[in-house]
Design a protein around this motif. Structure first.
Motif, PDB file in Angstrom:
ATOM      1  N   GLY A 172       0.797  -1.218   0.000  1.00  0.00           N
ATOM      2  CA  GLY A 172       0.000   0.000   0.000  1.00  0.00           C
ATOM      3  C   GLY A 172       0.831   1.270   0.000  1.00  0.00           C
ATOM      4  O   GLY A 172       0.365   2.329  -0.403  1.00  0.00           O
ATOM      5  N   GLY A 173       2.069   1.173   0.502  1.00  0.00           N
ATOM      6  CA  GLY A 173       2.939   2.334   0.536  1.00  0.00           C
ATOM      7  C   GLY A 173       2.554   3.318   1.627  1.00  0.00           C
ATOM      8  O   GLY A 173       1.585   3.132   2.364  1.00  0.00           O
ATOM      9  N   SER A 174       3.327   4.394   1.706  1.00  0.00           N
ATOM     10  CA  SER A 174       3.090   5.388   2.758  1.00  0.00           C
ATOM     11  C   SER A 174       1.758   6.113   2.575  1.00  0.00           C
ATOM     12  O   SER A 174       1.187   6.624   3.541  1.00  0.00           O
ATOM     13  N   GLY A 175       1.242   6.146   1.344  1.00  0.00           N
ATOM     14  CA  GLY A 175      -0.058   6.781   1.115  1.00  0.00           C
ATOM     15  C   GLY A 175      -1.173   6.071   1.859  1.00  0.00           C
ATOM     16  O   GLY A 175      -2.091   6.716   2.385  1.00  0.00           O
ATOM     17  N   ALA A 176      -1.110   4.749   1.909  1.00  0.00           N
ATOM     18  CA  ALA A 176      -2.119   3.987   2.639  1.00  0.00           C
ATOM     19  C   ALA A 176      -2.041   4.277   4.135  1.00  0.00           C
ATOM     20  O   ALA A 176      -3.068   4.359   4.827  1.00  0.00           O
ATOM     21  N   VAL A 177      -0.817   4.452   4.635  1.00  0.00           N
ATOM     22  CA  VAL A 177      -0.647   4.771   6.056  1.00  0.00           C
ATOM     23  C   VAL A 177      -1.184   6.172   6.347  1.00  0.00           C
ATOM     24  O   VAL A 177      -1.798   6.412   7.390  1.00  0.00           O
ATOM     25  N   ALA A 178      -0.976   7.099   5.418  1.00  0.00           N
ATOM     26  CA  ALA A 178      -1.524   8.450   5.581  1.00  0.00           C
ATOM     27  C   ALA A 178      -3.046   8.412   5.639  1.00  0.00           C
ATOM     28  O   ALA A 178      -3.674   9.140   6.425  1.00  0.00           O
ATOM     29  N   LEU A 179      -3.658   7.561   4.817  1.00  0.00           N
ATOM     30  CA  LEU A 179      -5.116   7.414   4.855  1.00  0.00           C
ATOM     31  C   LEU A 179      -5.577   6.873   6.210  1.00  0.00           C
ATOM     32  O   LEU A 179      -6.649   7.243   6.703  1.00  0.00           O
ATOM     33  N   LEU A 180      -4.788   6.003   6.793  1.00  0.00           N
ATOM     34  CA  LEU A 180      -5.102   5.485   8.120  1.00  0.00           C
ATOM     35  C   LEU A 180      -5.131   6.626   9.130  1.00  0.00           C
ATOM     36  O   LEU A 180      -6.027   6.696   9.987  1.00  0.00           O
TER      37      LEU A 180
END
Length: 435
Positions: free
Chosen positions: A400-408
């Motif tokens: 998912g990459g860091s973008g997925a973590v940002a969405l979290l």
């Protein structure tokens, strides 16, 4: 909807309220120091020495899973120590919690690793983490309850924020301790150096006990005791009659706890394991962020007295959502100044709702259920928050990459905003007069 509680407590001066809040802050800082040590060690020690596997990602996931177990145990502590606090006194409960967590943390520092006792090492480590979680489950709710119930109503925001300052102080102490021992040669660090911060919990325990024993009982609890107005099973009454308030407090707590671990525990692991950044850089970033957080907590705690804790909670949640993607973009640059700035800005934004968690949650529940209600709400939020580093690591492993973590992080911000919006309309007031 706002209601007024009829309990009249003994008159309390600002000086007295400040002294009690400061004592609550010091004790809480020592407790969070012990608890945060595990989060840092899970990122840089336990994944290698206790959860040894051929795959470093799997080892990190296992270490973060043991980290999350402590949060699962926290509602148990909330129920147990909430019962003690609402039935027998806030002060008595807080003395027990600080003793328990200090002893457990010292034992972690003495525990042999995987190469010495095999599979018993991660099993015993996880058990100690469970006991640590139980103790912390009764700590925060009691500390903010004691501070708020000693405070004049118009100044509750500032005094409720003081125990919150214990969190960044605990971060400074734990990260600072690990920064110092990480300067040791790797062999010495792995052999015994990492244990020193945990063993330091033993002498710190005596300091905490001295402070806790000097704290007077809550004046509101004294009134309840005199009037025989205590619930026989406070946790059951909270869950039966105030479930909506519990869920509101849960949501309001998510960003301050879960977001914090995302930008500290997970960020340390992400920076060192994925981005290849020096361990010292990531630890230094958390130290800078903790210093800034102290100022944010004090400023917005006072601001809550004018705007209301619900409003401040919403403002901080929106700011955190806006900063989520920029924070991870800066981390991904691998530039040392931008990495420090990313962690600092992210922690500063999420510290705004955390600054008012104490005043917001304590005003959701009446005095005879307050310790239990606050503890259960906050620690149920902690259950969700404890899995945030694990969820973030899983998202990264799934591509998912860091973008997925940002969405979290955006998701946590949205839920916290809802908690602040609803919580601001469900305040229960009680009176503590000022001389």
């Amino acid at each position: 909807m706002t209601s007024t509680d009829s309990h009249q407590a003994p008159r309390v001066t600002d000086a007295e309220a400040g002294r009690i809040a400061f004592a609550a802050f010091v004790g809480t800082a020592l407790e969070w120091y012990d608890y945060f040590l595990y989060g840092t060690a899970a990122s840089i020690v336990f994944n290698r020495l206790y959860f040894s596997t051929g795959d470093p990602v799997v080892a990190t996931l296992a270490a973060f899973a043991s980290f999350a177990v402590g949060f699962v145990a926290r509602p148990v502590g909330a129920v147990v120590f909430g019962h003690v606090g609402d039935r027998f006194g806030r002060r008595r409960s807080l003395i027990i919690t600080v003793t328990m967590i200090g002893v457990v943390t010292g034992l972690i520092g003495l525990l042999p690793d995987y190469t010495t006792i095999g599979v018993a090492a991660p099993v015993l480590l996880t058990l100690l983490r469970v006991l640590q979680g139980v103790a912390v489950g009764g700590e925060w709710g009691g500390a903010v309850t004691l501070a708020v119930e000693h405070a004049p109503p118009e100044h509750r925001g500032r005094y409720a924020a003081l125990p919150q300052v214990g969190s960044p102080i605990g971060t400074l102490l734990s990260s600072g301790a690990f920064t110092l021992v990480s300067l040791m040669p790797p062999e010495a660090f792995d052999a015994w150096g990492w244990r020193l911060p945990f063993l330091a919990a033993i002498p710190l325990l005596f300091v905490a006990l001295y402070l806790r024993r000097r704290v007077e009982e809550s004046p509101l609890f004294t009134v309840l005791l005199e009037q025989h107005e205590r619930a026989s099973l406070p946790a059951l009454e909270v869950l039966r009659n105030s479930l909506g308030r519990v869920l509101t407090g849960l949501c309001a707590s998510l960003l301050g706890v879960g977001g914090f671990y995302l930008l500290t525990t997970f960020a340390i692991s992400y920076g060192t394991e994925t981005l290849g950044l020096p361990r010292s850089l990531m630890l230094s970033a958390t130290l800078v962020a903790a210093v800034v957080e102290i100022a944010v907590l004090l400023v917005f705690g006072r601001l809550a007295e004018r705007l209301g804790p619900g409003t401040v909670c919403v403002v901080g949640s929106v700011a955190s959502a806006v900063m989520a993607f920029p924070v991870f973009w800066m981390l991904d640059t691998r530039s040392a100044p931008l990495v420090v700035l990313a962690v600092t800005l992210g922690v500063a934004c999420l510290s705004v709702p955390y600054a008012v968690s104490g005043s917001l949650l304590t005003e959701l529940f009446p005095p005879h259920l307050r310790y239990s209600g606050v503890s259960i709400s906050f620690n149920l939020g902690g259950v969700v928050s404890g899995f945030v580093p694990l969820a973030a690591t899983s998202l990264m492993a799934a591509g998912g990459g860091s973008g997925a973590v940002a969405l979290l992080l955006v998701g946590l911000s949205a839920l916290t905003a809802v908690g602040g919006l609803v919580g601001g309309r469900l305040r229960v007031r009680d009176e503590v007069s000022v001389v």
